[in-house]
Write a protein that holds these residues in place. Structure first.
Motif, PDB file in Angstrom:
ATOM      1  N   ASN A 180       0.873  -1.168   0.171  1.00  0.00           N
ATOM      2  CA  ASN A 180      -0.066   0.150  -0.146  1.00  0.00           C
ATOM      3  C   ASN A 180       0.914   1.117   0.048  1.00  0.00           C
ATOM      4  O   ASN A 180       0.143   2.404  -0.499  1.00  0.00           O
ATOM      5  N   CYS A 181       2.050   1.183   0.483  1.00  0.00           N
ATOM      6  CA  CYS A 181       2.589   2.329   0.870  1.00  0.00           C
ATOM      7  C   CYS A 181       4.266   2.506  -0.061  1.00  0.00           C
ATOM      8  O   CYS A 181       4.749   3.481  -0.451  1.00  0.00           O
ATOM      9  N   PHE A 183      -6.521   6.006   4.054  1.00  0.00           N
ATOM     10  CA  PHE A 183      -6.758   4.773   4.311  1.00  0.00           C
ATOM     11  C   PHE A 183      -7.838   4.438   5.216  1.00  0.00           C
ATOM     12  O   PHE A 183      -7.570   4.387   6.579  1.00  0.00           O
ATOM     13  N   ASN A 225     -10.289   0.049   3.855  1.00  0.00           N
ATOM     14  CA  ASN A 225      -9.110  -0.064   3.179  1.00  0.00           C
ATOM     15  C   ASN A 225      -7.920  -1.051   4.242  1.00  0.00           C
ATOM     16  O   ASN A 225      -7.491  -1.862   3.936  1.00  0.00           O
ATOM     17  N   LEU A 226      -7.751  -0.350   5.255  1.00  0.00           N
ATOM     18  CA  LEU A 226      -6.744  -0.754   6.336  1.00  0.00           C
ATOM     19  C   LEU A 226      -7.662  -0.799   7.632  1.00  0.00           C
ATOM     20  O   LEU A 226      -7.977   0.419   8.180  1.00  0.00           O
TER      21      LEU A 226
END
Length: 267
Positions: A159-160, A204, A208-209
């Motif tokens: 994701n990052c 996020f 998503n998370l």
């Protein structure tokens, strides 16, 4: 008479001794004054830092420092966006990282030393939260760094890492923008960035998370911040770029220097 005059002359103090005595006295007095001033200043700063400010104090600070761009009613102006819905978490992040107040318009607000004390920042954040509620501070458990490091590292890569680099060293984006390095970012500000999505970063949310996922990512980054580079110099954790530059400058440069030395020696 001669002996008496000689005895008197030997008993007189030299002008240099008097000057030295005066200088020593001034130095001692100045040292005592400087020490006392520093102690008083330290006490005052500790007192002010530990004194919590009220929401009313936060409103006054906001009106004095932020309303020019964000408006007295927090609805924004041509120079700054509305703050409705940003919440205290975003305000704390922007002020504590020095990104706000903004020095000048540009592709991105750079991080710099904060212009306010933490109690002032907390007061302004509380004021914005009271007028325009939004994301708030997380539970201490999310920031404790005790999550699943392996799972967090995997989530970070997925994701990052495309912006922040797989080693969290940061990276360049388009049009002069960039993703900052995370080597010195606190757990709270990592969480705040994921929840509020400052500048170019997406938000996020829980879809998503989850909070547990965020805790794992924070734990992985904290683990990386505290880990020791067992391979030697990290060279910015930029991989082949910095490593290749090191080889060209020092490796090739060393070979050229040795070649010149051998040639000069043979001649």
């Amino acid at each position: 008479m001669a002996r008496e005059k000689k005895r008197r002359s030997n008993g007189r103090r030299s002008p240099l001794a008097a000057a030295a005595l005066i200088g020593a006295g001034l130095l001692i007095t100045g040292g005592i004054y400087a020490g006392a001033s520093a102690a008083i200043a330290a006490t005052d700063s500790q007192t002010s830092a530990s004194t919590a400010l009220s929401v009313e104090d936060g409103e006054k600070l906001f009106q004095s420092n932020c309303a020019t761009c964000h408006g007295l009613d927090l609805q924004g102006t041509d120079a700054g966006p509305s703050l409705y819905g940003v919440g205290e978490l975003s305000v704390e992040f922007q002020l504590a990282t020095g990104r706000m107040p903004l020095q000048m318009q540009g592709p991105q607000a750079p991080q710099k030393p904060p212009q306010f004390t933490q109690p002032q920042i907390d007061a302004m954040a509380a004021y914005v939260q009271s007028e325009a509620p939004g994301p708030t501070f997380p539970a201490d458990e999310i920031l404790d760094g005790e999550g699943d490091v392996a799972h967090g590292a995997e989530l970070f890569r997925v994701n990052c890492a495309m912006c922040h680099n797989v080693s969290a060293a940061g990276g360049a984006l388009t049009e002069g923008k960039y993703a900052p390095g995370l080597a010195n970012t606190s757990a709270l500000h990592i969480y705040a960035a994921m929840v509020t999505g400052p500048q170019n970063m997406p938000v996020f949310g829980d879809m998503n998370l989850s909070d547990e996922d965020k805790r794992d990512i924070i734990s992985a980054l904290i683990f990386q911040q505290e880990s020791v580079s067992v391979g030697g110099f990290s060279l910015g954790n930029l991989g082949p770029v910095s490593e290749g530059l090191f080889v060209w400058i020092f490796g090739i440069g060393g070979l050229v220097a040795i070649t010149v030395w051998i040639t000069a020696k043979s001649n």
